[in-house]
Design a protein around this motif. Structure first.
Motif, PDB file in Angstrom:
ATOM      1  N   GLU A   1      16.690  63.377  11.826  1.00 53.10           N
ATOM      2  CA  GLU A   1      16.093  62.103  11.419  1.00 53.10           C
ATOM      3  C   GLU A   1      14.586  62.272  11.227  1.00 53.10           C
ATOM      4  O   GLU A   1      13.771  61.787  12.007  1.00 53.10           O
ATOM      5  CB  GLU A   1      16.395  61.015  12.458  1.00 53.10           C
TER       6      GLU A   1
ATOM      7  N   GLY B   1      12.931  53.993  -2.677  1.00 51.32           N
ATOM      8  CA  GLY B   1      14.025  54.350  -1.799  1.00 51.32           C
ATOM      9  C   GLY B   1      13.758  55.692  -1.137  1.00 51.32           C
ATOM     10  O   GLY B   1      12.661  56.249  -1.236  1.00 51.32           O
TER      11      GLY B   1
ATOM     12  N   THR C   1      10.262  50.230   7.230  1.00 55.35           N
ATOM     13  CA  THR C   1      11.421  50.149   8.117  1.00 55.35           C
ATOM     14  C   THR C   1      12.664  49.594   7.419  1.00 55.35           C
ATOM     15  O   THR C   1      13.777  49.978   7.784  1.00 55.35           O
ATOM     16  CB  THR C   1      11.082  49.318   9.362  1.00 55.35           C
ATOM     17  N   PRO C   2      12.544  48.680   6.414  1.00 54.17           N
ATOM     18  CA  PRO C   2      13.768  48.260   5.723  1.00 54.17           C
ATOM     19  C   PRO C   2      14.498  49.417   5.042  1.00 54.17           C
ATOM     20  O   PRO C   2      15.726  49.376   4.901  1.00 54.17           O
ATOM     21  CB  PRO C   2      13.255  47.243   4.696  1.00 54.17           C
ATOM     22  N   LEU C   3      13.762  50.439   4.622  1.00 51.31           N
ATOM     23  CA  LEU C   3      14.402  51.615   4.030  1.00 51.31           C
ATOM     24  C   LEU C   3      14.933  52.559   5.102  1.00 51.31           C
ATOM     25  O   LEU C   3      16.034  53.123   4.974  1.00 51.31           O
ATOM     26  CB  LEU C   3      13.401  52.356   3.139  1.00 51.31           C
TER      27      LEU C   3
ATOM     28  N   VAL D   1      15.940  51.887   8.141  1.00 53.97           N
ATOM     29  CA  VAL D   1      17.103  51.409   8.882  1.00 53.97           C
ATOM     30  C   VAL D   1      18.391  51.663   8.101  1.00 53.97           C
ATOM     31  O   VAL D   1      19.476  51.822   8.704  1.00 53.97           O
ATOM     32  CB  VAL D   1      16.938  49.905   9.200  1.00 53.97           C
ATOM     33  N   ASN D   2      18.299  51.755   6.789  1.00 53.04           N
ATOM     34  CA  ASN D   2      19.483  52.074   5.994  1.00 53.04           C
ATOM     35  C   ASN D   2      19.900  53.535   6.130  1.00 53.04           C
ATOM     36  O   ASN D   2      21.058  53.877   5.886  1.00 53.04           O
ATOM     37  CB  ASN D   2      19.216  51.757   4.520  1.00 53.04           C
ATOM     38  N   VAL D   3      18.939  54.389   6.522  1.00 50.77           N
ATOM     39  CA  VAL D   3      19.225  55.821   6.650  1.00 50.77           C
ATOM     40  C   VAL D   3      19.514  56.205   8.096  1.00 50.77           C
ATOM     41  O   VAL D   3      20.441  56.975   8.377  1.00 50.77           O
ATOM     42  CB  VAL D   3      18.050  56.651   6.092  1.00 50.77           C
ATOM     43  N   TRP D   4      18.723  55.678   9.016  1.00 53.40           N
ATOM     44  CA  TRP D   4      18.840  56.074  10.412  1.00 53.40           C
ATOM     45  C   TRP D   4      19.698  55.126  11.232  1.00 53.40           C
ATOM     46  O   TRP D   4      20.149  55.487  12.317  1.00 53.40           O
ATOM     47  CB  TRP D   4      17.449  56.168  11.049  1.00 53.40           C
ATOM     48  N   GLY D   5      19.885  53.915  10.799  1.00 47.94           N
ATOM     49  CA  GLY D   5      20.667  52.951  11.558  1.00 47.94           C
ATOM     50  C   GLY D   5      19.796  51.997  12.353  1.00 47.94           C
ATOM     51  O   GLY D   5      18.561  51.985  12.246  1.00 47.94           O
ATOM     52  N   SER D   6      20.461  51.197  13.168  1.00 45.19           N
ATOM     53  CA  SER D   6      19.786  50.178  13.971  1.00 45.19           C
ATOM     54  C   SER D   6      20.328  50.228  15.408  1.00 45.19           C
ATOM     55  O   SER D   6      21.328  50.905  15.665  1.00 45.19           O
ATOM     56  CB  SER D   6      20.010  48.794  13.348  1.00 45.19           C
TER      57      SER D   6
ATOM     58  N   SER E   1      10.352  46.917  14.016  1.00 43.07           N
ATOM     59  CA  SER E   1       9.956  46.565  12.654  1.00 43.07           C
ATOM     60  C   SER E   1       8.688  47.274  12.195  1.00 43.07           C
ATOM     61  O   SER E   1       8.449  47.382  10.999  1.00 43.07           O
ATOM     62  CB  SER E   1       9.745  45.046  12.539  1.00 43.07           C
TER      63      SER E   1
END
Length: 329
Positions: free
Chosen positions: A81, A161, A172-174, A176-181, A185
């Motif tokens: 990551e 992207g 962070t919006p990008l 979180v799509n790659v690393w998860g939640s 923020s």
């Protein structure tokens, strides 16, 4: 105009406008206080806020009051990551920022992801033989538990992207799509990097540079809104007052124009009725004189008969009849 303003309708409207103005004043004061606190915080410099878990909630906004302050985070990095963010100019160099995910343990036994800008390197250091950026050439993340100290920064705006480990922004919006939640923020900019990385400079986004003036501008806007409400009430009163004055002026003009015209019509009708009998009598007398003595005698007799019913005309009729009798003899 004062009489119009004191009417119940406009007094109620004034009360409503005053309330709206007071609300605008409160909002203007609130925005001014925010701007003042932001300027005070910047003048005081970065403050030590402690553990990030006690400073900001997961997913909570990184506000202007805490952005740029120093926080610490304890956790572990994951070698899978990590991304690079190219296209930055730092100290006059073409720089690439190294960003990795730090797993921060929570009280409930789960982990929250905190993006950490570990530092920056020259773009040549992560460029492969083919001239393309290669994230695998970035310094690897440290192993085991680590303690990271750095500035807490707000997330950058997401405009692109993430492709093959290369991103355009620290957003962070990008991430979180790659690393998860779950994920914080904002992100942490390391001020004491290792492995040959350069320390991150202070973020100079348009948000951080323009926020004070933005709040001041909002404060002035609320003041203008409050003044506009009072102006709107005054304009309404003035409009009604001018309309009433115009109605009064038109009524006065109609009364002045109608008086002389009526008097003139009445005088004309009276003159016509009084002239009609005299015109008829003159026409009869003139016709009799042209037809001869007999006709004149008949006309005289008709005048005498008329004079008997109208005493005012008896004297002229007698004076006309005497010469006519003399001619017959």
């Amino acid at each position: 105009m004062l009489r119009v303003a004191l009417r119940p309708y406009f007094l109620g409207l004034l009360a409503l406008m005053v309330v709206a103005t007071l609300v605008c004043g409160l909002l203007a004061t609130w925005q001014w206080d925010r701007a003042h606190r932001a300027m005070s915080d910047q003048a005081a410099g970065a403050q030590e806020l402690g553990d990030i878990r006690e400073v900001v909630d997961i997913g909570g906004a990184v506000t202007n009051e805490i952005v740029g302050d120093i926080v610490t985070a304890t956790g572990q990095f994951d070698a899978e990551e990590q991304i690079i963010v190219p296209g930055r100019s730092i100290d006059g160099q073409d720089a690439v920022i190294i960003v990795a995910a730090l797993h921060v343990p929570l009280e409930d036994g789960t982990d929250a992801l905190l993006p950490v800008a570990r530092g920056w390197v020259a773009a040549d250091a992560v460029t492969g033989p083919d001239g393309e950026l290669d994230p695998s050439l970035a310094p690897p993340v440290p192993e085991g538990d680590v303690v990271v100290s750095g500035r807490l920064e707000a997330s950058e705006a997401a405009a692109g992207g993430i492709e093959d480990g290369v991103a355009g922004e620290i957003a962070t919006p990008l991430l979180v799509n790659v690393w998860g939640s779950p994920m914080y923020s904002g992100y942490l900019a390391d001020v004491d990097p290792i492995d040959g990385l350069n320390p991150m400079p202070e973020a100079q986004s348009a948000f951080s540079k323009g926020l004070n003036w933005q709040n001041i501008g909002y404060s002035m806007q609320w003041v203008l809104f409050g003044a506009f409400f009072l102006y709107l009430w005054w304009r309404s009163v003035r409009s009604v007052h001018l309309d009433e004055l115009e109605d009064q002026r038109e009524a006065m003009l109609e009364s002045l124009e109608g008086g002389p015209a009526a008097a003139s019509d009445e005088t004309s009708s009276e003159g016509t009725s009084s002239d009609e009998p005299s015109l008829t009598e003159n026409s009869s007398a003139e016709g009799a004189a042209l037809r001869g003595p007999s006709a004149l005698s008949s006309a005289t007799l008709g005048s005498s008969a008329s004079s008997s019913s109208n005493p005012s005309s008896s004297t002229p009729a007698s004076s006309q009849a005497a010469p006519a009798s003399g001619k017959d003899v």
